[in-house]
Design an enzyme around this catalytic site. Structure first.
Site, mmCIF file in Angstrom:
data_model
loop_
_atom_site.group_PDB
_atom_site.id
_atom_site.type_symbol
_atom_site.label_atom_id
_atom_site.label_comp_id
_atom_site.label_asym_id
_atom_site.label_seq_id
_atom_site.Cartn_x
_atom_site.Cartn_y
_atom_site.Cartn_z
ATOM 1 N N PHE A 144 0.963 -1.320 -0.133
ATOM 2 C CA PHE A 144 0.257 0.112 0.633
ATOM 3 C C PHE A 144 1.144 1.134 -0.133
ATOM 4 O O PHE A 144 1.749 1.971 0.446
ATOM 5 C CB PHE A 144 -0.928 0.187 1.234
ATOM 6 C CG PHE A 144 -1.337 1.604 1.156
ATOM 7 C CD1 PHE A 144 -3.434 1.113 0.082
ATOM 8 C CD2 PHE A 144 -1.794 2.319 1.857
ATOM 9 C CE1 PHE A 144 -3.656 2.965 0.745
ATOM 10 C CE2 PHE A 144 -2.032 3.442 1.918
ATOM 11 C CZ PHE A 144 -3.580 4.152 0.667
ATOM 12 N N LYS A 146 3.521 9.701 8.269
ATOM 13 C CA LYS A 146 2.544 9.383 8.896
ATOM 14 C C LYS A 146 2.757 9.839 10.767
ATOM 15 O O LYS A 146 2.845 10.859 11.456
ATOM 16 C CB LYS A 146 1.934 7.470 9.306
ATOM 17 C CG LYS A 146 1.293 7.716 8.906
ATOM 18 C CD LYS A 146 0.483 6.161 8.970
ATOM 19 C CE LYS A 146 -0.772 6.040 7.767
ATOM 20 N NZ LYS A 146 -0.293 5.694 6.824
ATOM 21 N N ASP A 166 9.710 2.629 1.556
ATOM 22 C CA ASP A 166 8.297 3.167 2.123
ATOM 23 C C ASP A 166 7.907 3.298 3.529
ATOM 24 O O ASP A 166 7.684 1.494 3.859
ATOM 25 C CB ASP A 166 7.078 2.900 1.726
ATOM 26 C CG ASP A 166 5.961 3.127 2.068
ATOM 27 O OD1 ASP A 166 5.807 4.071 2.740
ATOM 28 O OD2 ASP A 166 4.921 3.259 1.200
HETATM 29 C C1 LIG Z 1 -0.581 5.363 5.201
HETATM 30 C C2 LIG Z 1 0.225 4.923 4.263
HETATM 31 C C3 LIG Z 1 0.146 6.021 2.667
HETATM 32 C C4 LIG Z 1 -0.502 6.967 2.713
HETATM 33 O O1 LIG Z 1 -0.122 8.051 3.473
HETATM 34 P P1 LIG Z 1 -1.087 9.005 3.122
HETATM 35 O O2 LIG Z 1 -0.853 10.126 4.110
HETATM 36 O O3 LIG Z 1 -2.560 8.466 3.702
HETATM 37 O O4 LIG Z 1 -1.297 9.456 1.616
HETATM 38 C C5 LIG Z 1 1.926 5.172 2.210
HETATM 39 N N1 LIG Z 1 2.683 4.461 2.325
HETATM 40 C C6 LIG Z 1 1.953 3.458 3.769
HETATM 41 C C7 LIG Z 1 3.078 2.457 3.861
HETATM 42 C C8 LIG Z 1 1.212 3.763 4.690
HETATM 43 O O5 LIG Z 1 1.183 3.452 5.681
#
Ligand SMILES: *Cc1c(COP(=O)(O)O)cnc(C)c1O
Length: 406
Positions: free
Chosen positions: A139, A255, A226
């Site tokens: 994701f 986050k 990521d």
């Molecule tokens: C939450 C998340 C995203 C997206 O972040 P947003 O601030 O919601 O756009 C991307 N990568 C990972 C691993 C995430 O947990």
């Protein structure tokens, strides 16, 4: 007062399956709803509220910043951008090689910037149709490019045509990665989460990470990690990939970085730090004074309060507590994760547990249909971890004892 939480919201788009709860305020890892009901917060705003709620050092710092200046513009220098960028590069171990940081406001934006870096990295060396390796169950966000990189058909459904230039492979399988890229001169990067969050708390193994690092070096690919959810101390190191002793070329963050204030960042090592030139990329809100102050203060408070160690110690305690309380339950496939990023994988869809846990005074989420996810604030104590176990495990056992719907 509570009428709006009884029915579907009339004026906001129908994008979220919300619980009928509205939170009013919090203190530490506890929150209260508008009716005065208290909850233990096992979700931390989805791995966002690093320092919990109403932190005694963060709140006055942010109040001070708001009174001085909230937003200026990237037409001007923003001193805390330099300060936070240098700190992140240092924490990532990329100072000696001249690493640099780009700031934005969300996770998807950080990933979008990473994808653009990878494409330009390719174009700069004559690759006109660069391709990026991505993973099953990944994701990366919900923009058109990041949802194309995401490995979840539900997220993609209805939004085609997807962005091209992605090659998808399974996790932890170096032979599959080699086979999928064999003889392909257009590959420019490998892009993954060290521990998949939305995908169900699935970790890349250390050995695999080391193998991918080696392959990226041999083939001149960018290793793009990521760490939006698993980073910022959650696993007990600043970034989860550091358990494997490797360094990324590109690392999106968001986050937990601002402990609740919207912020995103892309940290880059030598091979990617100087790819962007003026005009290549930018964003109005990125690196604004409020977000930068939040990032600087969050890291400083984490260091002062030893929150990396706390995440490791309390996370291990929580995991052991869950394992002990659920031992012998046939419907529990696995308790997995690292530090304060834990998943309880059940053998059936368990979305109803979010409401049942909330009724019992615990906030959490269910991801990938059958995985109960706990990503609380890093200030969680062992006693609070024990409370999570005491509330959650009886609910899971009762749920597993119910007849499965045909
Ligand atoms: C939450 C998340 C995203 C997206 O972040 P947003 O601030 O919601 O756009 C991307 N990568 C990972 C691993 C995430 O947990």
């Amino acid at each position: 007062m509570t009428a709006f939480i009884e029915a579907a919201s009339p004026h906001t788009m129908n994008t979220y399956g919300r619980l009928p709860i509205a939170l009013s305020h919090g203190q530490g890892v506890r929150v209260w709803d508008v009716n005065g009901k208290a909850y233990l917060d096992g979700l931390g705003g989805i791995a966002v509220n690093t320092l919990g709620h109403n932190h005694p050092k963060l709140v006055p710092a942010l109040q001070d910043q708001i009174a001085k200046i909230i937003h200026s513009s990237n037409y001007y220098h923003i001193p805390n951008q330099e300060k936070l960028a240098a700190k992140l590069v240092d924490l990532a171990g990329l100072s000696a090689e001249g690493g640099k940081t780009f700031f934005c406001s969300t996770g998807l934006e950080a990933n979008e910037a990473a994808l653009k870096l990878a494409r330009k990295f390719g174009h700069d060396k004559g690759i006109e149709k660069p391709e990026i390796v991505v993973y099953e169950h990944a994701f990366h966000g919900r923009s058109i490019a990041t949802l194309s990189a995401t490995g979840n058909k539900k997220v993609q459904a209805g939004f085609g045509p997807l962005v091209e230039g992605f090659i998808r492979v399974p996790l932890n399988d170096i032979a599959a990665l080699k086979q999928a890229t064999e003889g392909n001169p257009n590959v420019v990067a490998v892009f993954f989460e060290t521990i998949q969050g939305e995908g169900g708390i699935n970790a890349m193994r250390n050995e695999y990470l080391q193998q991918v690092r080696k392959l990226c070096d041999e083939r001149d690919w960018l290793m793009m990690i990521d760490e939006v959810q698993c980073g910022m101390g959650r696993t007990g190191k600043w970034f989860a990939h550091q358990w494997a002793g490797i360094k990324p070329d590109v690392m999106p963050l968001a986050k937990g970085l601002g402990s609740g204030v919207p912020i995103g960042a892309v940290v880059a090592g030598a091979r990617a730090a100087n790819i962007f030139q003026p005009g290549n990329h930018g964003t109005t809100f990125g690196g604004n004074p409020l977000a930068m102050r939040a990032g600087v203060e969050t890291i400083q408070i984490m260091e002062e309060e030893g929150l990396l160690e706390n995440a490791a110690v309390v996370g291990a305690h929580l995991k052991a507590g869950l394992e002990a309380a659920l031992a012998g339950e046939k419907g529990v496939r696995e308790v997995r994760g690292h530090g304060l990023m834990l998943g309880i994988d059940l053998d059936r869809p368990c979305g109803v547990l979010t409401q049942r846990a909330a009724d019992a005074g615990l906030l959490l989420s269910v991801t990938a249909d059958s995985v109960v996810r706990l990503v609380p604030s890093l200030i969680l104590t062992k006693a609070e971890a024990d409370e999570i176990v005491a509330i959650l495990c009886p609910l899971i056992k009762a749920f597993l004892a119910e007849p499965v719907a045909p």
